[in-house]
Design an enzyme around this catalytic site. Structure first.
Site, PDB file in Angstrom:
ATOM      1  N   ARG A 123      17.220 -27.252 -23.880  1.00  0.00           N
ATOM      2  CA  ARG A 123      17.507 -26.639 -22.566  1.00  0.00           C
ATOM      3  C   ARG A 123      16.384 -26.833 -21.549  1.00  0.00           C
ATOM      4  NH1 ARG A 123      19.922 -22.561 -25.762  1.00  0.00           N
ATOM      5  NH2 ARG A 123      22.176 -22.878 -25.769  1.00  0.00           N
ATOM      6  N   LYS A 145      15.013 -35.985  -8.951  1.00  0.00           N
ATOM      7  CA  LYS A 145      16.353 -36.512  -9.265  1.00  0.00           C
ATOM      8  C   LYS A 145      16.253 -37.289 -10.573  1.00  0.00           C
ATOM      9  CE  LYS A 145      18.572 -36.993  -4.757  1.00  0.00           C
ATOM     10  NZ  LYS A 145      19.106 -37.934  -3.745  1.00  0.00           N
ATOM     11  N   GLU A 187      11.099 -49.864   0.086  1.00  0.00           N
ATOM     12  CA  GLU A 187      11.168 -48.392   0.154  1.00  0.00           C
ATOM     13  C   GLU A 187      10.005 -47.838   0.977  1.00  0.00           C
ATOM     14  OE1 GLU A 187      13.537 -46.404  -0.970  1.00  0.00           O
ATOM     15  OE2 GLU A 187      14.542 -47.396  -2.638  1.00  0.00           O
ATOM     16  N   LYS A 229       7.812 -37.989   1.383  1.00  0.00           N
ATOM     17  CA  LYS A 229       8.899 -37.560   0.488  1.00  0.00           C
ATOM     18  C   LYS A 229       8.692 -36.109   0.096  1.00  0.00           C
ATOM     19  CE  LYS A 229      11.969 -38.495  -3.204  1.00  0.00           C
ATOM     20  NZ  LYS A 229      12.626 -39.405  -4.104  1.00  0.00           N
ATOM     21  N   GLU A 239      19.314 -31.728  -1.527  1.00  0.00           N
ATOM     22  CA  GLU A 239      20.031 -32.588  -0.577  1.00  0.00           C
ATOM     23  C   GLU A 239      21.238 -31.913   0.071  1.00  0.00           C
ATOM     24  OE1 GLU A 239      19.978 -36.736  -1.722  1.00  0.00           O
ATOM     25  OE2 GLU A 239      21.678 -37.125  -0.419  1.00  0.00           O
ATOM     26  N   ARG A 243      17.255 -34.145   3.171  1.00  0.00           N
ATOM     27  CA  ARG A 243      16.903 -35.107   2.120  1.00  0.00           C
ATOM     28  C   ARG A 243      17.724 -36.393   2.238  1.00  0.00           C
ATOM     29  NH1 ARG A 243      15.136 -34.050  -4.182  1.00  0.00           N
ATOM     30  NH2 ARG A 243      14.895 -36.251  -4.684  1.00  0.00           N
ATOM     31  N   ASN A 247      17.904 -41.659   2.456  1.00  0.00           N
ATOM     32  CA  ASN A 247      18.905 -42.692   2.166  1.00  0.00           C
ATOM     33  C   ASN A 247      19.090 -43.673   3.311  1.00  0.00           C
ATOM     34  OD1 ASN A 247      19.473 -41.738  -0.387  1.00  0.00           O
ATOM     35  ND2 ASN A 247      20.907 -40.225   0.390  1.00  0.00           N
ATOM     36  N   HIS A 250      20.639 -47.013   2.644  1.00  0.00           N
ATOM     37  CA  HIS A 250      21.239 -46.981   1.309  1.00  0.00           C
ATOM     38  C   HIS A 250      22.758 -47.153   1.300  1.00  0.00           C
ATOM     39  CE1 HIS A 250      17.274 -45.804   0.059  1.00  0.00           C
ATOM     40  NE2 HIS A 250      17.646 -45.667  -1.200  1.00  0.00           N
ATOM     41  N   HIS A 254      24.027 -49.767  -1.235  1.00  0.00           N
ATOM     42  CA  HIS A 254      24.886 -49.491  -2.395  1.00  0.00           C
ATOM     43  C   HIS A 254      26.105 -50.407  -2.403  1.00  0.00           C
ATOM     44  CE1 HIS A 254      22.994 -45.231  -2.752  1.00  0.00           C
ATOM     45  NE2 HIS A 254      22.313 -46.133  -3.422  1.00  0.00           N
ATOM     46  N   HIS A 268      17.303 -53.336  -5.950  1.00  0.00           N
ATOM     47  CA  HIS A 268      17.596 -52.150  -5.138  1.00  0.00           C
ATOM     48  C   HIS A 268      16.734 -52.095  -3.866  1.00  0.00           C
ATOM     49  CE1 HIS A 268      18.689 -48.046  -4.138  1.00  0.00           C
ATOM     50  NE2 HIS A 268      17.393 -47.746  -4.075  1.00  0.00           N
TER      51      HIS A 268
END
Ligand code: NAD
Ligand code: GLY
Length: 371
Positions: A123, A145, A187, A229, A239, A243, A247, A250, A254, A268
């Protein structure tokens, strides 16, 4: 050269990001204060293990910290249910306890998978990110994340689980292949474009020396990106709002990654950089920013030897309509409306609701026309 420190302020889950040369060799001293007993689990990939595991183990041993290590195969496919199971079962077999700490030594793949395994083991146990790619240092190791991919898509299974500490050793970037470094640099540029025009200007002046190996400049760039960040994550951890600015580029990225089967044709970070050019092009066409802004973004990427046009992606791409359909799969779509990060200028990004599809189509048609 001294280390830099950035705090991610999240109340009782706050943590520090240390940025500096040689941190891996000092990892034992950095991590020791967080340990209930002198034993850690190290998760890494086979390439990183070959290059940097010994230094980490020596740094741990110098403080009397033992370790058990699992080195997984390299590549995006490792962010899978199979490897998650393997990692969790391995930690159980190794009797990793609730109060123990796992170290994720590697790029974003190991950081995301390792963080998720730490989030669900007994957990939730604590974990330390030791990011070894530029992309992981400036983005994936910070902000909590974590997750894996599913046959339904990238990063579709995961959780927010913040690390206890991040050690970004800029010295390990020396072994990173140039293409991977430049992808991570995509990035870095993103941060300047989304929220700090002065940083973008600094990159225009220093980018080449930074990529060519100047450690001081690398450390400064990683520190500034992490600082930005950290500020955004502290404002909006899960987000709900700001946040999403992270992106920038992005939504295009994507779609392009999906269109190229997440393969070697487009990394990426390369897709993020290309996506930033397209987002600025779109912003200019909508009259949100000057026509010079996309020209300047493209010129910087070109001067760095990076991909800046769809024509730089080898092989065929689908048509504009197919790319737009892929963009509709984006996580930022709400009630079928396409939301995107656009910009009012360099360093001034915002989340645009309900973007005009005809402008998007014209941007893509022109971009594909030159490919
Ligand atoms: P990666 O982890 O696959 O690393 C890229 C390659 O570099 C691998 O082959 C790896 O073995 C090698 N490598 C790593 N460090 C090295 C070093 N120091 N020297 C030589 N080789 C080295 O890829 P990545 O680009 O670091 O991360 C991509 C992943 O990050 C994707 O899965 C993406 O979804 C994820 N990501 C997550 C977040 C987040 O917020 N969690 C943000 C951005 C990206
Ligand atoms: N990489 C985007 C985020 O962490 O939100």
């Amino acid at each position: 050269m001294r280390d830099e420190f950035v705090k991610v302020a999240l109340g009782d889950r706050s943590y520090d990001v240390h940025v500096g040369n040689g941190l891996i060799g000092r990892a034992g001293a950095e991590i020791r204060p967080f340990l209930a007993r002198p034993r850690v689990a190290v998760l890494t990939d086979e390439t990183v293990a070959e290059m940097h595991l010994e230094a980490l183990q020596a740094g741990l041993a110098a403080e009397g910290i033992g370790n058990v290590t699992l080195a997984l195969p390299v590549g995006e496919a490792t962010k899978s249910w199979d490897m998650l199971e393997r990692t969790v079962e391995w930690m159980l077999e190794e009797r990793i306890e609730r109060r123990d700490v796992m170290i994720a030594l590697g790029g974003g793949v190991i950081g995301d998978l390792g963080g998720f395994a730490a989030a669900i083991l007994r957990r939730g146990i604590r974990f330390v990110q030791v990011p070894t790619t530029l992309l992981a240092q400036v983005d994936s190791s910070v902000g909590g994340k974590t997750g894996i991919n599913s046959p339904h898509g990238k990063n579709q299974v995961g959780s927010f689980h913040q690390p206890t500490l991040v050690l970004a050793d800029t010295g390990v970037l020396e072994t990173l292949p140039r293409r991977e470094f430049l992808a991570g640099y995509g990035e870095v540029v993103k941060y300047g474009l989304l929220g700090d025009a002065a940083f973008f200007e600094w990159l225009e002046g220093n980018g080449r020396s930074l990529v060519d190996g100047d450690l001081g400049l690398r450390t400064q760039a990683v520190r500034r990106a992490v600082e930005m960040k950290a500020e955004i994550v502290a404002r909006d951890e899960t987000e709900e709002g700001d946040r999403a600015l992270l992106n920038l580029g992005h939504t295009f990225c994507h779609a392009l990654e999906a269109a190229t089967d997440y393969g070697d044709r487009l990394l990426h970070g390369e897709g993020v950089a290309l996506g930033c050019v397209l987002a600025f092009e779109m912003s200019a066409r909508m009259g949100l920013c000057s026509q010079e802004a996309p020209v300047r973004v493209r010129a910087h990427l070109e001067s760095m030897g990076m991909k800046f046009d769809l024509a730089d992606i080898p092989g065929d791409l689908p048509d504009a309509g197919t790319l737009i359909d892929l963009m509709r799969q984006d996580k930022k779509v709400v009630d079928g409306q396409l939301r995107m990060v656009l910009a009012r200028g360099i360093g001034a990004a915002f989340v645009a609701e309900d973007v005009p599809i005809e402008v998007l189509e014209s941007v893509l048609l022109d971009a594909l026309g030159s490919s």
